[in-house]
Design a protein around this motif. Structure first.
Motif, PDB file in Angstrom:
ATOM      1  N   UNK A 123      40.647  47.656  35.619  1.00  0.00           N
ATOM      2  CA  UNK A 123      40.025  47.330  36.904  1.00  0.00           C
ATOM      3  C   UNK A 123      40.007  45.828  37.150  1.00  0.00           C
ATOM      4  N   UNK A 124      39.749  45.404  38.388  1.00  0.00           N
ATOM      5  CA  UNK A 124      39.557  43.973  38.648  1.00  0.00           C
ATOM      6  C   UNK A 124      38.259  43.504  38.004  1.00  0.00           C
ATOM      7  N   UNK A 125      38.155  42.200  37.794  1.00  0.00           N
ATOM      8  CA  UNK A 125      36.899  41.654  37.258  1.00  0.00           C
ATOM      9  C   UNK A 125      35.763  41.835  38.261  1.00  0.00           C
ATOM     10  N   UNK A 126      36.055  41.502  39.513  1.00  0.00           N
ATOM     11  CA  UNK A 126      35.074  41.600  40.596  1.00  0.00           C
ATOM     12  C   UNK A 126      35.607  42.572  41.636  1.00  0.00           C
ATOM     13  N   UNK A 127      34.766  43.486  42.085  1.00  0.00           N
ATOM     14  CA  UNK A 127      35.192  44.438  43.114  1.00  0.00           C
ATOM     15  C   UNK A 127      34.153  44.506  44.220  1.00  0.00           C
ATOM     16  N   UNK A 128      34.642  44.498  45.442  1.00  0.00           N
ATOM     17  CA  UNK A 128      33.789  44.792  46.588  1.00  0.00           C
ATOM     18  C   UNK A 128      33.689  46.312  46.681  1.00  0.00           C
ATOM     19  N   UNK A 129      32.468  46.816  46.751  1.00  0.00           N
ATOM     20  CA  UNK A 129      32.259  48.261  46.807  1.00  0.00           C
ATOM     21  C   UNK A 129      31.242  48.595  47.880  1.00  0.00           C
ATOM     22  N   UNK A 130      31.366  49.785  48.448  1.00  0.00           N
ATOM     23  CA  UNK A 130      30.348  50.280  49.362  1.00  0.00           C
ATOM     24  C   UNK A 130      29.262  50.927  48.520  1.00  0.00           C
ATOM     25  N   UNK A 131      28.009  50.755  48.934  1.00  0.00           N
ATOM     26  CA  UNK A 131      26.888  51.180  48.100  1.00  0.00           C
ATOM     27  C   UNK A 131      26.932  52.634  47.675  1.00  0.00           C
ATOM     28  N   UNK A 132      27.452  53.514  48.547  1.00  0.00           N
ATOM     29  CA  UNK A 132      27.499  54.931  48.208  1.00  0.00           C
ATOM     30  C   UNK A 132      28.501  55.232  47.098  1.00  0.00           C
ATOM     31  N   UNK A 155      28.224  47.088  51.948  1.00  0.00           N
ATOM     32  CA  UNK A 155      29.167  46.409  51.062  1.00  0.00           C
ATOM     33  C   UNK A 155      28.434  45.447  50.127  1.00  0.00           C
ATOM     34  N   UNK A 156      28.915  45.396  48.892  1.00  0.00           N
ATOM     35  CA  UNK A 156      28.367  44.488  47.896  1.00  0.00           C
ATOM     36  C   UNK A 156      29.400  44.224  46.820  1.00  0.00           C
ATOM     37  N   UNK A 157      29.011  43.486  45.807  1.00  0.00           N
ATOM     38  CA  UNK A 157      29.943  43.088  44.745  1.00  0.00           C
ATOM     39  C   UNK A 157      29.454  43.552  43.384  1.00  0.00           C
ATOM     40  N   UNK A 158      30.396  44.026  42.566  1.00  0.00           N
ATOM     41  CA  UNK A 158      30.102  44.453  41.196  1.00  0.00           C
ATOM     42  C   UNK A 158      31.088  43.796  40.245  1.00  0.00           C
ATOM     43  N   UNK A 159      30.747  43.834  38.946  1.00  0.00           N
ATOM     44  CA  UNK A 159      31.618  43.286  37.899  1.00  0.00           C
ATOM     45  C   UNK A 159      31.937  44.413  36.922  1.00  0.00           C
TER      46      UNK A 159
END
Length: 436
Positions: free
Chosen positions: A101-110, A321-325
């Motif tokens: 996976x990427x280090x940082x991903x933009x994801x939708x909360x659901x 939308x938010x960011x995860x690692x």
């Protein structure tokens, strides 16, 4: 607001009502944010891969913040890639499945619970303290078992505010805007216009794929009711649920202030509003920019929807939308430092202004400059403290479809409200159980 429904940069700037020089896109990012040391100038070169969905305003603002961060952290290189929304979710799933996976991903909360429950995400450093800076609703989807696995960038609010034509009210001599639910219904009846072919102007339109569900849930909450039972099941057998759904049915069948003729069509309910087909339309603030840009609309405002009761206008909302690692990241420290940099007050304020999104972080929403630069957001910002996370819904599309499909059956008289709610509850709970 569905993740795919994003606006063009021109729409966003038009919605702000300011020149490019004053928009969030033109502001210099603040230099603070993270710990200020991760990836500093003396360490080995660190490369981060950052993925997001394609949306012009989002992409432009990400790139600007990435450039600013790399300038302050010369031994950190961030490789940024964006993908069409229609393929992004599946591509992200495939990358995690392949353990690349990427280090940082933009994801939708659901999307987040599926990743966090399977141990695929890194915890937010100091998560409990960091979470206090955000409103409850946007933060909900990023939590799992009391731990925080990402930071939201926006408050994905679909209700609480409505598009309204003030001139239609003044032409009828009606008080504007309506202050109570009774006033709203009575005004809607007076403003509804019919001709030989049917309803020409809808007095109060709430019929859309999202808003039937959001309005229903909010009306339960505004009665101090609950719609979650035990073991991850919904409970739609309460008096509050029956009263809420009956009121929505009455708006169509008894009061006749809207109908289902356009439901499921290619145009959004807001499009009909901007074409003059409704006096009031219950819709999220993201529709404002489309009206200003696509329809050059001037004769409208975005005002609060009165509470269904005398209680505050509580509402349910999804995490946007938010960011995860990724847990697999070999540079999680640097990845979180960049996210904290982006999430600093000034940088996140510029990002929210530049993307025409509602702030998830309290200090951004409470900053007078945010509303002064974007007056159309005033109504939504004032409602944020009343938002509650919608809850852990494993299949969002299925959940909303069950409510929408059965609402149509109730309106047509094919099922009673009570039996329709029982059918929704049974179908949703069976689906929830499949994901345990």
């Amino acid at each position: 607001m569905k993740g795919a429904q994003r606006l063009t940069k021109a729409s966003l700037l038009a919605a702000l009502g300011v020149s490019v020089a004053l928009s969030g896109c033109s502001q210099e990012p603040a230099s603070g944010g993270g710990d200020g040391n991760a990836g500093g100038g003396n360490g080995p070169k660190v490369k981060l891969v950052f993925w997001s969905h394609q949306a012009e305003a989002f992409n432009d603002n990400y790139k600007k913040l990435i450039d600013s961060y790399m300038k302050a952290h010369p031994n950190v290189e961030i490789s940024y890639q964006s993908f069409p929304y229609d393929v992004y979710n599946q591509k992200l799933k495939a990358s995690f499945s392949a353990q690349n996976p990427p280090d940082i991903a933009e994801v939708f909360g659901t999307w987040v619970p599926e990743y966090s429950k399977n141990g695929l995400l890194s915890e937010v450093p100091g998560g409990e303290e960091a979470g206090k800076a955000y409103y409850e609703a946007p933060l909900g989807g990023f939590k799992w078992n009391g731990k925080l696995y990402g930071l939201p960038l926006e408050f994905n609010i679909e209700n609480g505010g409505m598009l309204a034509h003030p001139k239609m009210f003044s032409d009828k001599g009606l008080a504007y805007p309506p202050k109570t639910w009774t006033e709203l219904v009575e005004s809607a009846k007076a403003l509804t216009v019919r001709d030989g072919s049917g309803m020409k102007v809808k007095g109060f339109d709430f019929i859309s794929g999202d808003n039937i569900t959001f309005t229903f849930l909010s009306m339960i909450l505004q009665q101090n009711g609950k719609y979650w039972g035990s073991d991850g099941h919904v409970n739609f057998q309460t008096p509050e649920a029956v009263k809420a759904m009956t009121a929505l049915k009455d708006l169509v069948v008894r009061d006749q202030v809207t109908d289902l003729t356009a439901f499921g069509g290619q145009l959004d309910s807001s499009d009909y509003f901007f074409k003059g087909g409704a006096a009031m339309t219950y819709r999220g603030p993201w529709t404002i920019a489309a009206g200003l840009d696509n329809y050059k609309a001037k004769d409208f405002e975005y005002v609060p929807v009165p509470s269904f009761t005398d209680n505050p206008p509580s509402f349910a909302a999804e995490s946007g939308w938010g960011l995860v690692v990724s847990k697999k990241s070999k540079a999680s420290k640097e990845a979180w430092d960049f996210i904290q940099f982006l999430s600093s007050k000034e940088n996140l304020k510029a990002w929210n202004l530049g993307t025409f999104t509602v702030p998830a972080k309290k200090e951004v929403a409470e900053d007078p400059e945010f509303v002064s630069k974007n007056p159309f957001m005033r109504t939504s910002v004032g409602l944020l403290p009343h938002g509650q996370w919608i809850g852990l819904i494993w299949d969002r599309d299925y959940f909303f479809k069950q409510i929408n499909d059965h609402f149509q059956l109730m309106v047509s008289g094919k099922v009673t409200v009570e039996n329709g709610l029982k059918a929704i509850e049974k179908a949703v709970n069976e689906n929830q159980d499949q994901h345990k």
